[in-house]
Scaffold this motif. Structure first.
Motif, short mmCIF file in Angstrom:
data_model
loop_
_atom_site.label_atom_id
_atom_site.label_comp_id
_atom_site.label_asym_id
_atom_site.label_seq_id
_atom_site.Cartn_x
_atom_site.Cartn_y
_atom_site.Cartn_z
N PRO A 41 -9.65 2.34 0.42
CA PRO A 41 -9.99 3.73 0.76
C PRO A 41 -8.87 4.46 1.50
CG PRO A 41 -11.19 2.20 2.16
CD PRO A 41 -10.51 1.37 1.12
N GLU A 42 -8.05 3.75 2.28
CA GLU A 42 -7.01 4.41 3.07
C GLU A 42 -5.65 3.80 2.79
OE1 GLU A 42 -7.87 4.54 7.20
OE2 GLU A 42 -9.86 5.44 6.94
N MET A 43 -4.63 4.65 2.74
CA MET A 43 -3.26 4.18 2.50
C MET A 43 -2.65 3.65 3.80
SD MET A 43 -1.50 7.04 0.03
CE MET A 43 0.07 6.14 0.09
N PRO A 44 -1.96 2.52 3.74
CA PRO A 44 -1.20 2.06 4.89
C PRO A 44 0.16 2.75 4.95
CG PRO A 44 -0.96 0.50 3.11
CD PRO A 44 -1.88 1.59 2.59
N ALA A 45 0.87 2.55 6.03
CA ALA A 45 2.23 3.09 6.14
C ALA A 45 3.14 2.43 5.11
CB ALA A 45 2.76 2.85 7.55
N LEU A 46 4.15 3.15 4.66
CA LEU A 46 5.15 2.58 3.77
C LEU A 46 6.10 1.72 4.60
CD1 LEU A 46 4.00 4.98 2.09
CD2 LEU A 46 6.30 5.31 1.19
N THR A 47 6.25 0.47 4.19
CA THR A 47 7.13 -0.45 4.92
C THR A 47 8.28 -0.94 4.06
OG1 THR A 47 5.70 -2.32 4.31
CG2 THR A 47 5.27 -1.23 6.43
N GLU A 48 8.29 -0.58 2.78
CA GLU A 48 9.35 -0.97 1.86
C GLU A 48 9.44 0.08 0.76
OE1 GLU A 48 8.35 -4.62 -0.09
OE2 GLU A 48 6.23 -4.12 -0.14
N PRO A 49 10.51 0.05 -0.05
CA PRO A 49 10.63 1.05 -1.13
C PRO A 49 9.39 1.06 -2.02
CG PRO A 49 12.68 -0.16 -0.87
CD PRO A 49 11.68 -0.84 0.02
N THR A 50 8.82 2.23 -2.20
CA THR A 50 7.53 2.36 -2.87
C THR A 50 7.54 3.55 -3.82
OG1 THR A 50 6.42 1.48 -0.91
CG2 THR A 50 5.04 2.63 -2.50
N LEU A 51 6.93 3.37 -4.99
CA LEU A 51 6.67 4.49 -5.88
C LEU A 51 5.24 4.95 -5.62
CD1 LEU A 51 7.29 6.42 -8.21
CD2 LEU A 51 6.56 4.61 -9.80
N HIS A 68 -5.04 11.35 2.61
CA HIS A 68 -4.50 10.03 2.25
C HIS A 68 -2.99 9.91 2.46
CE1 HIS A 68 -8.32 8.68 0.59
NE2 HIS A 68 -8.44 9.88 0.08
N LEU A 69 -2.23 10.79 1.83
CA LEU A 69 -0.78 10.60 1.86
C LEU A 69 -0.15 10.98 3.19
CD1 LEU A 69 1.62 9.68 0.22
CD2 LEU A 69 1.84 11.98 -0.71
N ALA A 70 -0.49 12.15 3.72
CA ALA A 70 0.14 12.61 4.96
C ALA A 70 -0.04 11.64 6.13
CB ALA A 70 -0.36 14.00 5.32
N PRO A 71 -1.27 11.13 6.37
CA PRO A 71 -1.42 10.17 7.48
C PRO A 71 -0.58 8.90 7.29
CG PRO A 71 -3.56 11.01 6.80
CD PRO A 71 -2.57 11.46 5.77
N ALA A 72 -0.46 8.43 6.04
CA ALA A 72 0.34 7.23 5.79
C ALA A 72 1.82 7.50 6.01
CB ALA A 72 0.11 6.75 4.36
N LEU A 73 2.29 8.67 5.58
CA LEU A 73 3.71 8.99 5.73
C LEU A 73 4.09 9.18 7.20
CD1 LEU A 73 4.29 11.48 2.75
CD2 LEU A 73 4.69 9.00 2.84
N LYS A 74 3.16 9.71 7.99
CA LYS A 74 3.45 9.88 9.43
C LYS A 74 3.70 8.55 10.11
CE LYS A 74 1.08 14.26 10.35
NZ LYS A 74 -0.04 14.91 11.06
N LYS A 75 3.04 7.49 9.61
CA LYS A 75 3.19 6.17 10.21
C LYS A 75 4.36 5.38 9.61
CE LYS A 75 -1.09 5.25 9.10
NZ LYS A 75 -2.39 4.55 8.91
N SER A 76 4.97 5.89 8.55
CA SER A 76 6.02 5.16 7.84
C SER A 76 7.36 5.30 8.55
CB SER A 76 6.14 5.67 6.40
OG SER A 76 4.91 5.55 5.72
N ASP A 77 8.18 4.24 8.47
CA ASP A 77 9.50 4.33 9.10
C ASP A 77 10.47 5.07 8.18
OD1 ASP A 77 11.07 2.40 7.39
OD2 ASP A 77 9.56 1.01 8.17
N HIS A 78 11.55 5.57 8.78
CA HIS A 78 12.50 6.43 8.07
C HIS A 78 13.12 5.71 6.89
CE1 HIS A 78 15.49 9.60 7.53
NE2 HIS A 78 16.37 8.64 7.38
N GLN A 79 13.46 4.44 7.03
CA GLN A 79 14.11 3.69 5.96
C GLN A 79 13.19 3.58 4.74
OE1 GLN A 79 17.15 2.77 5.66
NE2 GLN A 79 16.92 1.61 3.74
#
Length: 307
Positions: A41-51, A68-79
């Motif tokens: 139901p909910e997206m996690p933060a991006l932790t590696e290269p993702t499509l 869904h997308l905005a909350p996950a991107l806020k938690k994702s690291d810059h790399q």
């Protein structure tokens, strides 16, 4: 990561799963039971290269991003953000501008066209996902990372092409932000000139795409809808498409997806919101701002609204 576990999202998942780790996200689980193993139901933060594939319709983009997308991107690291990419295959004019305003600048973005269809076969048990037969075409907006995306999608069985193809052959021309925005507007029109003349018309008549190939009256109506759309296309200073190219795109779509009941017709039959505000409605609004009057589109809009 596929945002939107509807028929199109599940079609992407089915094609990509043999080659990649897949997750489906959305407010409701997919209808097909065999897709539930990929659903969250909910997206996690991006932790590696993702499509990230935004497989929801244009009418659901705002909620998909905010929930869904905005909350996950806020938690994702810059790399992770700088090495990931968003693919947006929605129908509609103005989708690129909307997404560019909402997505982080470091996150690569590719506007795409999906020329194939997918739907749930409600008349069967268990519920079955039906996808248009090959070629399952995807047109990608030319970007600095298009080649990488083409490899991912073509290896999964999609038939990929680049718009405009000239950038494939002339690598000396850099794709600046200004050129990227021009390409994104043009690619929306490339599919839009088919969708504007096909989706609402066949939804109103309750007919599959292939019906247009056999009905001269429908063909004449579709040609008039395209002719009016080109008035706006040219008024906006766009030039890369010709009326004959647009008509051949429409006929090819009807041939390759002849049994499809297009997404607007499916929504109409199911009582869901239609994509009119992103298609014919958006076109009429642009025309009025330019001082143009599109009689065929306005009449079709009124007919569908009454329906």
């Amino acid at each position: 990561m596929i945002v939107g576990p509807g028929a199109l999202g599940c079609a992407f998942a089915e094609q990509l799963q043999p080659h990649h780790t897949i997750s489906l996200y959305g407010p409701r689980p997919p209808q097909g039971a065999r897709f539930l193993r990929w659903y969250q139901p909910e997206m996690p933060a991006l932790t590696e290269p993702t499509l990230v594939i935004l497989a929801c319709k244009s009418v659901s983009l705002d909620s998909a991003l905010s929930q869904h997308l905005a909350p996950a991107l806020k938690k994702s690291d810059h790399q992770a953000l700088s090495t990931s990419m968003v693919l947006a295959p929605q129908n509609g004019l103005g989708v690129s501008r909307f997404l560019r305003e909402r997505l982080p600048r470091e996150l690569a973005f590719c506007r795409a066209l999906a020329w194939f269809g997918a739907r749930w076969a409600q008349e069967r048990a268990p519920l079955e996902l039906q996808i248009s037969p090959a070629p399952r075409r995807l047109t990608l907006a030319a970007s600095t990372r298009s080649a990488q995306l083409e490899v991912i999608l073509s290896s999964a069985g999609f038939s990929t092409e680049l718009w405009p193809d000239s950038f494939r052959h002339d690598s000396s021309e850099p794709i600046t932000e200004k050129i990227a925005k021009e390409i994104e507007e043009e690619i929306e029109w490339k599919k839009g000139l088919t969708s504007l003349a096909l989706n609402a018309l066949l939804a109103f008549h309750r007919k599959p795409n292939g019906a247009l190939l056999e009905d001269l009256t429908l063909q004449a109506q579709a040609r008039e809808l395209q002719r009016e759309a080109f008035l706006v296309f040219h008024a906006r200073g766009l030039k890369r498409l010709t009326p004959e190219q647009a008509w051949q795109d429409l006929l090819r779509t009807c041939t390759e997806t002849s049994q499809n009941r297009n997404s607007m017709l499916q929504d109409l039959e199911a009582g869901r919101a239609l994509e009119l505000n992103a298609l014919n409605g958006a076109l009429v609004d642009q025309a009025r701002a330019l001082g143009l009057h599109l009689r065929a589109h306005e009449a079709l809009l009124q007919a569908l609204i009454k329906t």
